[in-house]
Design an enzyme around this catalytic site. Structure first.
Site, PDB file in Angstrom:
ATOM      1  N   ASP A   1      60.162  11.195   2.824  1.00 53.96           N
ATOM      2  CA  ASP A   1      61.246  10.483   2.716  1.00 53.96           C
ATOM      3  C   ASP A   1      61.521   9.676   4.263  1.00 53.96           C
ATOM      4  O   ASP A   1      61.573  10.594   5.132  1.00 53.96           O
ATOM      5  CB  ASP A   1      62.525  11.276   2.278  1.00 53.96           C
ATOM      6  CG  ASP A   1      63.694  10.664   1.842  1.00 53.96           C
ATOM      7  OD1 ASP A   1      63.600   9.665   1.345  1.00 53.96           O
ATOM      8  OD2 ASP A   1      64.745  10.948   2.675  1.00 53.96           O
TER       9      ASP A   1
ATOM     10  N   GLU B   1      57.387   6.913   2.854  1.00 53.56           N
ATOM     11  CA  GLU B   1      58.298   5.794   2.567  1.00 53.56           C
ATOM     12  C   GLU B   1      58.564   5.308   3.843  1.00 53.56           C
ATOM     13  O   GLU B   1      59.059   5.792   4.718  1.00 53.56           O
ATOM     14  CB  GLU B   1      59.637   6.364   1.913  1.00 53.56           C
ATOM     15  CG  GLU B   1      60.725   5.554   1.679  1.00 53.56           C
ATOM     16  CD  GLU B   1      61.883   5.940   1.080  1.00 53.56           C
ATOM     17  OE1 GLU B   1      62.583   5.590   0.270  1.00 53.56           O
ATOM     18  OE2 GLU B   1      62.492   6.945   1.736  1.00 53.56           O
TER      19      GLU B   1
END
Length: 672
Positions: free
Chosen positions: A339, A374
């Site tokens: 993330d 990401e």
């Protein structure tokens, strides 16, 4: 309770035998602490404090007789100096950063209850604070190991463990929404029927609810507010006493079905938020080393969550690598999705040669597992799509937006559609093959049913006056906002949704399907469901769109049959792909930049013909020479007017196969 010097490594709590004595070795790292006390709690919550020895920043002690299930924590002493980023407070009980289990959650629902966790509050909070738990992590894996499915053969299914099976009526109620529920034959058979090769799990590690959610009576459903990075979250387990064992059994069962398990990890921030947030672990152990601080020794907030982990610090880097190795070694995890992964490469500016990337590349246990970035954060130069090291595949929001615009907006660009469909060579040209994780939808943003049903977000249930969530969704409601009984609108939405799914699953790169999109689940227009732990996010199995499920299953099966889609190569050669107009002629250069054109045919390896019509009207396609057979119908029907032409209804995708192709492999087999 007898205790001895113990060993400085490995860090964390480990059941062991030292000098013929059974017990647990405890070790924790803090460079700036002046003393650390281990706190052991008995069943009556009585606390025993044990001083720890220090060896070059590693504090350690061996305690005889300590068994699995024992609760513990740390009190860390040191100089307190805000100007130096030192926030030590021995009155606060702290969670072990290496804890494999955690019990308890801080009450932050009121200003008064939250004060118990403030770094400068002098009251002892051991009776309230979360506690680490000693774990026996032995497990019979039999012959299980990572699957190492080639990237080119991978189809990812992003899912939430609870949301996936919570409402499945075919599961025993006591395991629905748990690791055991995902491992149940009903769930496994469904995933096998779809044909996905990997599940990407939203965070399954121990997390807490943010202060603002607790005040509103809401919960962090997605789980990105992590406190325990080595610890399984017991709320996702049916067996609350042994969540780690249940998680391992789930991994083992999925592996038996040839399905990989990818974990979503949050190495960008922690649940401690900003300086006024709760002191629970890192902040009190060695704040100056573990977080990025500016010149004023305030937190750098490149995550939007109040703090940012400093993985360029050698001590923090070691913790992160130890964490990944734990999940790979002890839990047989096949890969990780990171993330806000730009944080991983901050030095503080982003560098593909950052210490974290080098450490992974040089580590034999981590170099060959699946790594997904990401590729952005909210800090300076935070958008780094296409800039990560070669071992990382990357979420492509450019794919998401360009494909959405092509199908749902008048501004769709034919050349961009082709670029994304063919693996985005403009973004990943520096690699040998496309590193694109293609997705139309994900946990963050509209899901597919809402993408074709809403023009605007509807997030009032989140308690932020509809200010949260993306505003640029490139969605299209087909004339009516939200749910409707209008059959023509519903049919148009279904056709568009299936066209988007066909595009996703027939594109070069690695497709990622968001759980529930294949069954038509709606989140009622909420495009930021991070705090919706309810029927809004739990998949509606009883009203599942069975026709769409079958369509997706057929699409994935077709993807596996087309050789170029399971090979790590580029499409931009004439032998691989030809781009044709509706007359079966090569598309002219000027046509690529004609924004009025919304139709094309893609000929793959001379055998597979993909027809795309993104117009609101029917479109006839003349076919190249040869005998062609429709093998994937448009969702509302393909009209085969004769053997040389196909008419697609509006917003459709159709696939044909040439039946007179001579396969080299067949000839070789016959010769042999």
């Amino acid at each position: 309770m007898q205790y001895f010097r113990g060993k400085p490594f490995p860090l964390g709590s480990h059941l062991t035998v030292q000098a013929d004595k059974s017990g647990t070795n405890f070790a924790i790292f803090s460079e700036n602490a002046t003393a650390i006390v281990l706190c052991i709690f008995d069943k009556e919550q009585q606390e025993t404090r044990i001083p720890m020895h220090c060896s070059q920043g590693s504090w350690h002690v061996f305690v005889e007789g300590i068994k699995a299930g024992t609760k513990y924590g740390y009190r860390v002493k040191g100089k307190t100096d805000e100007k130096q980023g030192l926030l030590f407070n021995e009155h606060k009980l702290l969670v072990d950063p290496y804890a494999k289990a955690i019990i308890g959650t801080p009450d932050l629902s009121t200003a008064e209850s939250a004060k118990w966790y403030r770094w400068n509050d002098k009251r002892d909070n051991a009776h309230l604070a979360p506690k680490s738990v000693v774990v026996d992590d032995t497990f019979n894996w039999e012959h299980d190991s990572q699957l190492f499915t080639p990237w080119a053969e991978t189809v990812i299914y992003e899912m939430h463990v609870k949301g996936f099976s919570k409402c499945n009526p075919n599961l025993p109620p006591n395991i629905a929404g748990t690791f055991a529920g995902l491992a149940h034959p009903e769930s496994i058979n469904y995933l096998k029927k779809l044909g996905v090769t990997a599940v990407e799990l939203l965070p399954i590690t121990y997390h807490i609810d943010e202060t603002h959610l607790q005040k509103q009576g809401l919960a962090n459903y997605w789980g990105y507010n992590v406190l325990g990075y080595f610890a399984v979250d017991p709320t996702l387990a049916a067996d609350k006493e042994n969540p780690l064992t249940e998680f391992k059994q789930m991994v083992k069962t999925l592996h038996q079905a040839n399905i990989e398990v990818i974990m979503d990890v949050v190495f960008n921030h922690t649940a401690e938020s900003d300086k006024n947030g709760p002191m629970l672990s890192f902040k009190g152990i060695d704040n100056a080393n573990f977080y990025w601080l500016n010149e004023q020794k305030e937190y750098e907030n490149w995550t939007g969550c109040g703090n940012t982990l400093n993985l360029s610090n050698i001590f923090m880097l070691r913790w992160a690598i130890d964490c990944l190795c734990y999940w790979v070694d002890e839990c047989h995890i096949d890969g990780f999705r990171f993330d806000l992964a730009t944080v991983l490469g901050r030095t503080p500016s982003f560098s593909e040669k950052a210490e974290f990337f080098t450490a992974i590349k040089s580590h034999s246990k981590l170099a060959n597992i699946k790594l997904i970035a990401e590729p952005w954060d909210i800090g300076p130069d935070g958008y780094q799509l296409g800039a990560f090291p070669a071992q990382f595949y990357q979420w492509s929001d450019r794919y998401r937006d360009d494909i959405r615009c092509f199908w749902l907006q008048n501004k769709g660009d034919l050349s961009l559609f082709a670029r994304r469909f063919a693996g985005s060579d403009d973004l990943f040209s520096q690699y040998d093959s496309s590193k694109s994780i293609n997705f139309i939808t994900a946990h963050d943003g509209f899901n597919l049913q809402d993408l074709v049903s809403y023009n605007h977000k509807h997030n009032l249930a989140n308690g932020e006056h509809n200010r949260d969530g993306h505003n640029e969704n490139h969605s299209y409601n087909h004339g009516i906002e939200g749910q409707t009984t209008d059959k023509s609108v519903k049919n148009e939405r279904e056709t568009t949704a299936c066209a988007l799914l066909a595009t996703l699953l027939l594109s070069a790169g690695v497709p990622m399907l968001f759980s529930g999109d294949e069954m038509g689940h709606s989140q009622q227009g909420n495009n930021n469901c991070y705090c919706q732990d309810n029927e809004r996010t739990w998949l509606d199995w009883e009203n599942a769109n069975l026709a769409r499920i079958e369509y997706v299953s057929n699409l994935i099966a077709l993807r596996k049959k087309i050789p170029i889609l399971s090979q790590a190569n580029q499409w931009w050669t004439e032998s691989s792909a030809k781009w044709l107009n509706t007359l079966a002629k090569p598309i002219k250069i000027e046509d690529w930049h004609n924004n009025e054109l919304k139709e094309l045919a893609i000929l793959l390896q001379g055998e597979w013909l993909i027809l795309v019509n993104a117009k609101r009207q029917k479109q006839q396609f003349f076919l190249p020479q040869g005998n062609w057979k429709v093998i994937l119908e448009q969702i509302n029907g393909t009209l085969m007017t004769d053997t040389q032409a196909v008419t697609l209804n509006n917003m459709g995708v159709c696939v044909l196969q040439k039946s007179d192709v001579i396969h080299t492999k067949t000839l070789e087999t016959q010769h042999a």
